[in-house]
Motif scaffolding. Structure first.
Motif, PDB file in Angstrom:
ATOM      1  N   ASP A 189      18.600  -4.518  21.327  1.00 40.27           N
ATOM      2  CA  ASP A 189      18.329  -3.233  20.685  1.00 40.27           C
ATOM      3  C   ASP A 189      17.964  -3.400  19.219  1.00 40.27           C
ATOM      4  N   THR A 190      18.732  -4.242  18.517  1.00 38.87           N
ATOM      5  CA  THR A 190      18.452  -4.427  17.089  1.00 38.87           C
ATOM      6  C   THR A 190      17.146  -5.180  16.876  1.00 38.87           C
ATOM      7  N   MET A 191      16.845  -6.148  17.744  1.00 40.68           N
ATOM      8  CA  MET A 191      15.574  -6.867  17.621  1.00 40.68           C
ATOM      9  C   MET A 191      14.395  -5.921  17.875  1.00 40.68           C
ATOM     10  N   LYS A 192      14.562  -5.011  18.834  1.00 44.07           N
ATOM     11  CA  LYS A 192      13.510  -4.028  19.112  1.00 44.07           C
ATOM     12  C   LYS A 192      13.282  -3.135  17.893  1.00 44.07           C
ATOM     13  N   ASP A 193      14.379  -2.693  17.271  1.00 47.92           N
ATOM     14  CA  ASP A 193      14.258  -1.902  16.040  1.00 47.92           C
ATOM     15  C   ASP A 193      13.539  -2.700  14.951  1.00 47.92           C
ATOM     16  N   GLY A 194      13.920  -3.966  14.826  1.00 47.69           N
ATOM     17  CA  GLY A 194      13.291  -4.829  13.825  1.00 47.69           C
ATOM     18  C   GLY A 194      11.801  -4.983  14.053  1.00 47.69           C
ATOM     19  N   VAL A 195      11.412  -5.163  15.317  1.00 47.31           N
ATOM     20  CA  VAL A 195       9.982  -5.269  15.656  1.00 47.31           C
ATOM     21  C   VAL A 195       9.251  -3.994  15.238  1.00 47.31           C
ATOM     22  N   ASP A 196       9.841  -2.845  15.535  1.00 47.78           N
ATOM     23  CA  ASP A 196       9.212  -1.563  15.160  1.00 47.78           C
ATOM     24  C   ASP A 196       9.056  -1.439  13.646  1.00 47.78           C
ATOM     25  N   GLN A 197      10.097  -1.828  12.908  1.00 43.88           N
ATOM     26  CA  GLN A 197      10.038  -1.725  11.450  1.00 43.88           C
ATOM     27  C   GLN A 197       9.023  -2.696  10.854  1.00 43.88           C
ATOM     28  N   LEU A 198       8.942  -3.893  11.408  1.00 43.83           N
ATOM     29  CA  LEU A 198       7.964  -4.862  10.915  1.00 43.83           C
ATOM     30  C   LEU A 198       6.539  -4.423  11.258  1.00 43.83           C
ATOM     31  N   ARG A 199       6.371  -3.837  12.449  1.00 40.54           N
ATOM     32  CA  ARG A 199       5.055  -3.319  12.827  1.00 40.54           C
ATOM     33  C   ARG A 199       4.617  -2.223  11.847  1.00 40.54           C
ATOM     34  N   GLN A 200       5.535  -1.318  11.527  1.00 41.97           N
ATOM     35  CA  GLN A 200       5.240  -0.255  10.562  1.00 41.97           C
ATOM     36  C   GLN A 200       4.881  -0.847   9.197  1.00 41.97           C
ATOM     37  N   SER A 201       5.588  -1.894   8.812  1.00 45.11           N
ATOM     38  CA  SER A 201       5.345  -2.530   7.514  1.00 45.11           C
ATOM     39  C   SER A 201       3.954  -3.138   7.440  1.00 45.11           C
ATOM     40  N   VAL A 202       3.566  -3.838   8.512  1.00 45.65           N
ATOM     41  CA  VAL A 202       2.229  -4.442   8.552  1.00 45.65           C
ATOM     42  C   VAL A 202       1.158  -3.354   8.445  1.00 45.65           C
ATOM     43  N   GLN A 203       1.351  -2.265   9.177  1.00 43.34           N
ATOM     44  CA  GLN A 203       0.384  -1.158   9.126  1.00 43.34           C
ATOM     45  C   GLN A 203       0.360  -0.510   7.743  1.00 43.34           C
ATOM     46  N   GLU A 204       1.533  -0.341   7.160  1.00 40.69           N
ATOM     47  CA  GLU A 204       1.639   0.301   5.845  1.00 40.69           C
ATOM     48  C   GLU A 204       0.916  -0.499   4.770  1.00 40.69           C
ATOM     49  N   MET A 205       0.954  -1.822   4.893  1.00 35.57           N
ATOM     50  CA  MET A 205       0.270  -2.670   3.900  1.00 35.57           C
ATOM     51  C   MET A 205      -1.229  -2.365   3.856  1.00 35.57           C
ATOM     52  N   GLY A 206      -1.762  -1.918   4.979  1.00 38.29           N
ATOM     53  CA  GLY A 206      -3.187  -1.586   5.029  1.00 38.29           C
ATOM     54  C   GLY A 206      -3.530  -0.260   4.386  1.00 38.29           C
ATOM     55  N   HIS A 207      -2.518   0.537   4.027  1.00 40.92           N
ATOM     56  CA  HIS A 207      -2.765   1.872   3.451  1.00 40.92           C
ATOM     57  C   HIS A 207      -2.334   1.975   1.997  1.00 40.92           C
ATOM     58  N   MET A 208      -2.040   0.862   1.362  1.00 42.19           N
ATOM     59  CA  MET A 208      -1.425   0.902   0.035  1.00 42.19           C
ATOM     60  C   MET A 208      -2.366   1.369  -1.071  1.00 42.19           C
ATOM     61  N   GLY A 209      -3.652   1.164  -0.899  1.00 45.18           N
ATOM     62  CA  GLY A 209      -4.588   1.576  -1.946  1.00 45.18           C
ATOM     63  C   GLY A 209      -4.518   0.662  -3.156  1.00 45.18           C
ATOM     64  N   ARG A 210      -5.040   1.148  -4.250  1.00 45.11           N
ATOM     65  CA  ARG A 210      -5.122   0.336  -5.475  1.00 45.11           C
ATOM     66  C   ARG A 210      -3.767   0.257  -6.171  1.00 45.11           C
ATOM     67  N   ILE A 211      -3.552  -0.889  -6.822  1.00 44.85           N
ATOM     68  CA  ILE A 211      -2.321  -1.043  -7.595  1.00 44.85           C
ATOM     69  C   ILE A 211      -2.360  -0.084  -8.786  1.00 44.85           C
ATOM     70  N   HIS A 212      -1.232   0.081  -9.437  1.00 42.73           N
ATOM     71  CA  HIS A 212      -1.081   0.989 -10.592  1.00 42.73           C
ATOM     72  C   HIS A 212      -1.255   2.448 -10.201  1.00 42.73           C
ATOM     73  N   THR A 213      -1.049   2.770  -8.925  1.00 43.48           N
ATOM     74  CA  THR A 213      -1.149   4.172  -8.506  1.00 43.48           C
ATOM     75  C   THR A 213       0.160   4.589  -7.847  1.00 43.48           C
ATOM     76  N   HIS A 214       0.382   5.895  -7.848  1.00 41.74           N
ATOM     77  CA  HIS A 214       1.583   6.435  -7.190  1.00 41.74           C
ATOM     78  C   HIS A 214       1.557   6.090  -5.698  1.00 41.74           C
ATOM     79  N   ARG A 215       0.379   6.176  -5.111  1.00 37.02           N
ATOM     80  CA  ARG A 215       0.229   5.879  -3.675  1.00 37.02           C
ATOM     81  C   ARG A 215       0.679   4.451  -3.364  1.00 37.02           C
ATOM     82  N   PHE A 216       0.253   3.507  -4.194  1.00 36.38           N
ATOM     83  CA  PHE A 216       0.627   2.106  -4.001  1.00 36.38           C
ATOM     84  C   PHE A 216       2.155   1.958  -4.052  1.00 36.38           C
ATOM     85  N   ARG A 217       2.772   2.557  -5.075  1.00 35.62           N
ATOM     86  CA  ARG A 217       4.229   2.452  -5.230  1.00 35.62           C
ATOM     87  C   ARG A 217       4.961   3.055  -4.032  1.00 35.62           C
ATOM     88  N   TRP A 218       4.460   4.185  -3.558  1.00 34.77           N
ATOM     89  CA  TRP A 218       5.105   4.860  -2.424  1.00 34.77           C
ATOM     90  C   TRP A 218       5.043   3.996  -1.160  1.00 34.77           C
TER      91      TRP A 218
END
Length: 196
Positions: free
Chosen positions: A107-136
């Motif tokens: 169960d915990t490994m499955k949760d971890g996989v989901d969180q890591l998958r979200q993280s990989v996807q989120e990295m693609g939406h970060m936008g430019r550095i020095h912006t609020h969007r990037f920090r968020w």
């Protein structure tokens, strides 16, 4: 005609050898960047070993390096989760403490996989550095990777207290490796913070 064909062939060979020299010269520089960046992680040797193949796509980008590290962590977590599921297909927690530990670990490994998958996807939406969007987006990634790391530790705790030596040996090594690459990924993600 023969002479122009020979000249074209010679020119092509010259260009190919120049390209090979360029690739040879660039590769050590890219691997130096990875080695240098991995010094900031808790497991630098594993960091270098797992990320060296990403050198051509990473170049000198801390963000690309963090993304590659997250990809490695996600792949290892998925592989470990699949391994546990294959080795222990239907653990019944009511039957034994060990079965409960395996189920908790799954169960915990499955949760971890989901969180890591979200993280990989989120990295693609970060936008430019020095912006609020990037920090968020960076904050989201840090939160999810930290949670995935906690999940691996929860799995290991459950195994060490409730599983027999055979199960611990079969599963522990893989989960420890997921924890280590996830720790490294988090360190490389955290290094992006000063850049904004």
């Amino acid at each position: 005609m023969k002479q122009s064909h020979s000249l074209a062939l010679l020119l092509n060979l010259t260009l190919l050898s120049m390209a090979a020299i360029h690739v040879t010269a660039v590769a050590p520089i890219q691997s130096d960047f990875i080695r240098s960046s991995c010094k900031a992680t808790r497991y630098p040797a594993l960091c270098v070993q797992s990320l060296l193949t990403y050198a051509p796509s990473v170049r000198h980008s801390p963000r690309q390096l963090a993304h590659a590290a997250l990809t490695v962590s996600l792949t290892r977590a998925q592989s470990t989760s699949a391994f546990i599921k294959q080795q222990f297909p239907k653990p019944d927690p009511a039957r034994s403490r060990q079965a409960g530990a395996i189920k908790d670990c799954l169960d915990t490994m499955k949760d971890g996989v989901d969180q890591l998958r979200q993280s990989v996807q989120e990295m693609g939406h970060m936008g430019r550095i020095h912006t609020h969007r990037f920090r968020w987006h960076l904050s989201n990634v840090q939160t999810w990777v930290s949670a995935a790391l906690t999940d691996t530790n929860t799995c290991l705790d459950s195994l060490s207290h409730n599983a027999g030596p055979t199960v611990r040996t079969a599963v522990r090594k893989r989960v420890v490796e997921v924890a280590q690459v996830t720790s490294n990924a988090l360190a490389l993600v955290n290094r992006l913070a000063p850049h904004y």
